[in-house]
Scaffold this active site. Structure first.
Site, PDB file in Angstrom:
ATOM      1  N   HIS A 169       0.807  -1.229   0.000  1.00 12.33           N
ATOM      2  CA  HIS A 169       0.000   0.000   0.000  1.00 12.33           C
ATOM      3  C   HIS A 169       0.845   1.287   0.000  1.00 12.33           C
ATOM      4  O   HIS A 169       1.865   1.360   0.671  1.00 12.33           O
ATOM      5  CB  HIS A 169      -1.013  -0.007   1.152  1.00 12.33           C
ATOM      6  CG  HIS A 169      -0.416   0.059   2.533  1.00 12.33           C
ATOM      7  ND1 HIS A 169      -0.233   1.252   3.200  1.00 12.33           N
ATOM      8  CD2 HIS A 169       0.004  -0.896   3.389  1.00 12.33           C
ATOM      9  CE1 HIS A 169       0.276   1.006   4.400  1.00 12.33           C
ATOM     10  NE2 HIS A 169       0.430  -0.285   4.542  1.00 12.33           N
ATOM     11  N   ASP A 205       6.446   2.215   6.118  1.00 10.80           N
ATOM     12  CA  ASP A 205       5.200   1.451   6.081  1.00 10.80           C
ATOM     13  C   ASP A 205       4.258   2.192   5.144  1.00 10.80           C
ATOM     14  O   ASP A 205       3.754   3.251   5.505  1.00 10.80           O
ATOM     15  CB  ASP A 205       4.599   1.356   7.496  1.00 10.80           C
ATOM     16  CG  ASP A 205       3.184   0.820   7.515  1.00 10.80           C
ATOM     17  OD1 ASP A 205       2.755   0.237   6.520  1.00 10.80           O
ATOM     18  OD2 ASP A 205       2.505   1.007   8.549  1.00 10.80           O
ATOM     19  N   GLU A 211      -5.097   1.106   2.894  1.00  6.64           N
ATOM     20  CA  GLU A 211      -4.802   0.056   3.872  1.00  6.64           C
ATOM     21  C   GLU A 211      -4.837   0.575   5.294  1.00  6.64           C
ATOM     22  O   GLU A 211      -5.343  -0.085   6.192  1.00  6.64           O
ATOM     23  CB  GLU A 211      -3.428  -0.576   3.585  1.00  6.64           C
ATOM     24  CG  GLU A 211      -3.147  -1.850   4.361  1.00  6.64           C
ATOM     25  CD  GLU A 211      -2.654  -1.649   5.790  1.00  6.64           C
ATOM     26  OE1 GLU A 211      -2.704  -2.593   6.570  1.00  6.64           O
ATOM     27  OE2 GLU A 211      -2.209  -0.525   6.133  1.00  6.64           O
ATOM     28  N   GLU A 212      -4.302   1.766   5.501  1.00  6.59           N
ATOM     29  CA  GLU A 212      -4.217   2.293   6.873  1.00  6.59           C
ATOM     30  C   GLU A 212      -5.596   2.503   7.500  1.00  6.59           C
ATOM     31  O   GLU A 212      -5.715   2.626   8.706  1.00  6.59           O
ATOM     32  CB  GLU A 212      -3.410   3.601   6.916  1.00  6.59           C
ATOM     33  CG  GLU A 212      -1.928   3.453   6.559  1.00  6.59           C
ATOM     34  CD  GLU A 212      -1.122   2.619   7.562  1.00  6.59           C
ATOM     35  OE1 GLU A 212      -1.674   2.188   8.589  1.00  6.59           O
ATOM     36  OE2 GLU A 212       0.063   2.392   7.297  1.00  6.59           O
ATOM     37  N   ASP A 250       3.818  -6.197   3.451  1.00  6.68           N
ATOM     38  CA  ASP A 250       3.644  -5.060   4.358  1.00  6.68           C
ATOM     39  C   ASP A 250       4.640  -5.217   5.511  1.00  6.68           C
ATOM     40  O   ASP A 250       5.178  -6.295   5.729  1.00  6.68           O
ATOM     41  CB  ASP A 250       2.194  -5.015   4.861  1.00  6.68           C
ATOM     42  CG  ASP A 250       1.753  -3.602   5.259  1.00  6.68           C
ATOM     43  OD1 ASP A 250       2.639  -2.755   5.518  1.00  6.68           O
ATOM     44  OD2 ASP A 250       0.531  -3.352   5.320  1.00  6.68           O
ATOM     45  N   HIS A 268       4.736   3.378  12.625  1.00  6.78           N
ATOM     46  CA  HIS A 268       3.764   4.470  12.771  1.00  6.78           C
ATOM     47  C   HIS A 268       4.340   5.611  13.610  1.00  6.78           C
ATOM     48  O   HIS A 268       3.592   6.348  14.257  1.00  6.78           O
ATOM     49  CB  HIS A 268       2.431   3.967  13.356  1.00  6.78           C
ATOM     50  CG  HIS A 268       1.628   3.210  12.338  1.00  6.78           C
ATOM     51  ND1 HIS A 268       0.304   2.922  12.497  1.00  6.78           N
ATOM     52  CD2 HIS A 268       1.973   2.704  11.126  1.00  6.78           C
ATOM     53  CE1 HIS A 268      -0.142   2.254  11.426  1.00  6.78           C
ATOM     54  NE2 HIS A 268       0.860   2.112  10.603  1.00  6.78           N
TER      55      HIS A 268
HETATM   56 ZN   LIG Z   1       1.239  -0.985   6.437  1.00  9.46          ZN
END
Ligand SMILES: [Zn+2]
Length: 349
Positions: free
Chosen positions: A70, A187, A221-222, A242, A322
């Site tokens: 993603h 990510d 995706e998030e 991922d 994150h």
């Molecule tokens: Zn991810």
């Protein structure tokens, strides 16, 4: 030293993290990927959600394989235009306010104008606020200071800023001589870069894939539903690429490819997992098997939405996910190698 493919992947990754793409506002980054694939003469199509699907015909077109990564990232939206000339924000994706304190950011107005700022605690100045260190990092206390002469809500609106404008965070990308790459948004742009480089390798080396293979560059995706659609009825295997989650008790690290056996959605397909392990062992790829406690992927989203597929999840290990993310080129290399062998392997069923 990194080989040619890895060097190109790292360069691609730097480009990708530098294009703002919070979930909900991914058109620019998808256009970048579209252009990259068009230059390789790979057929692509956009879905209505704004994601991109690239397809490479295989020897067998009656059974398909799908891989996804993603391009959407964490970000924020303008929630409120405050009377003190600052902006209140609402978060996009799952992360904590303390991970963006002090971060430079960019607001994109609906007309496309870009205005920079900094995300700060309202009570930042220690010369003024006694509780600067202790005050809670939350929506109430954090705000954006714009790099414009604004004193009140009218001044802000005069710039064209409105509730609903997207906020993206400075990627702060840096590649160190020791082979680390640091950036917000590894990510999952690290995996997107790996997949794009893999497609390039397949085209340049004229590799014949055993099955028709779709590469879905997903863009939601998030927020939970990026890759749960546009799966052809012929698709047997669906592999999400991922980030691997690093922390206490985790086996995943910044140097190997992480093969996820289970996350918050439950176990991934046992047979596919065993195939991935076998491929890693046969080809001297360094891997770790791991369980991610607070995690879901586009593959589990696809299963949840009702697709009868064999699902798996692998990816590079990303530290401090994150937040202040980092990985090493060896993790990129091991992930790329496993994918290179995987796309040429037999299906599990
Ligand atoms: Zn991810």
């Amino acid at each position: 030293m990194a080989d040619k493919n890895t060097k190109e992947t790292m360069k691609l990754l730097v480009d990708l993290v530098s294009i703002p793409s919070p979930s909900g506002n991914t058109n620019e980054v998808i256009s970048y990927v579209e252009k990259y694939l068009a230059e390789l003469k790979v057929e692509t199509k956009r879905n209505r959600k704004g994601g991109l699907i690239a397809t490479i015909e295989g020897q067998d077109s009656s059974q398909h394989r799908m891989l996804t990564a993603h391009v959407d990232t964490l970000g924020a939206m303008v929630k409120e235009i405050k009377s003190n000339g600052r902006l209140k924000i609402d978060l996009i994706g799952g992360f904590k306010y303390n991970s963006i304190e002090g971060e430079y950011c960019q607001i994109e107005t609906s007309s496309g104008k870009k205005i920079t700022g900094t995300i700060l605690m309202h009570q930042t100045s220690v010369h003024v606020y006694k509780d600067a260190g202790k005050a809670e990092r939350n929506q109430e206390n954090m705000e954006i200071r714009l790099d414009e002469k604004v004193h009140n809500a009218e001044d802000i609106r005069a710039l064209g800023i409105e509730v609903g404008d997207f906020v993206s965070f400075d990627p702060r990308v840096e590649v160190t001589p020791s082979g680390f790459i640091k950036s917000r948004h590894l990510d999952d742009k690290a995996s997107v870069a790996i997949l794009l480089q893999l497609i390039k390798q397949i085209k340049n080396e004229n590799i014949q894939l055993p099955y028709t293979t779709h590469f879905l560059i997903s863009n939601n995706e998030e927020i939970g539903y990026g890759g749960n659609s546009n799966i052809t009825p012929e698709t047997v295997e669906y592999l999400a690429v991922d980030m691997g989650a690093i922390g206490d008790g985790q086996t995943t690290d910044e140097y190997t490819v992480s093969i996820c056996v289970k996350d918050a959605s439950g176990p991934y397909h046992y047979g596919l997992r065993k195939n991935l392990v076998r491929l890693a062992e046969e080809n001297n790829i360094e891997y770790k098997l791991d369980i991610y406690p607070f995690y879901g992927s586009d593959a589990s989203a696809a299963i949840r939405s009702g697709h009868d597929i064999v699902h798996g999840l692998i990816g590079p290990g990303i530290d401090s996910s994150h937040a202040f993310e980092r990985t090493h080129e060896s993790s990129i290399v091991n992930t790329a190698k496993l994918l290179f062998h995987y796309v040429q392997s037999n299906l599990v069923l």
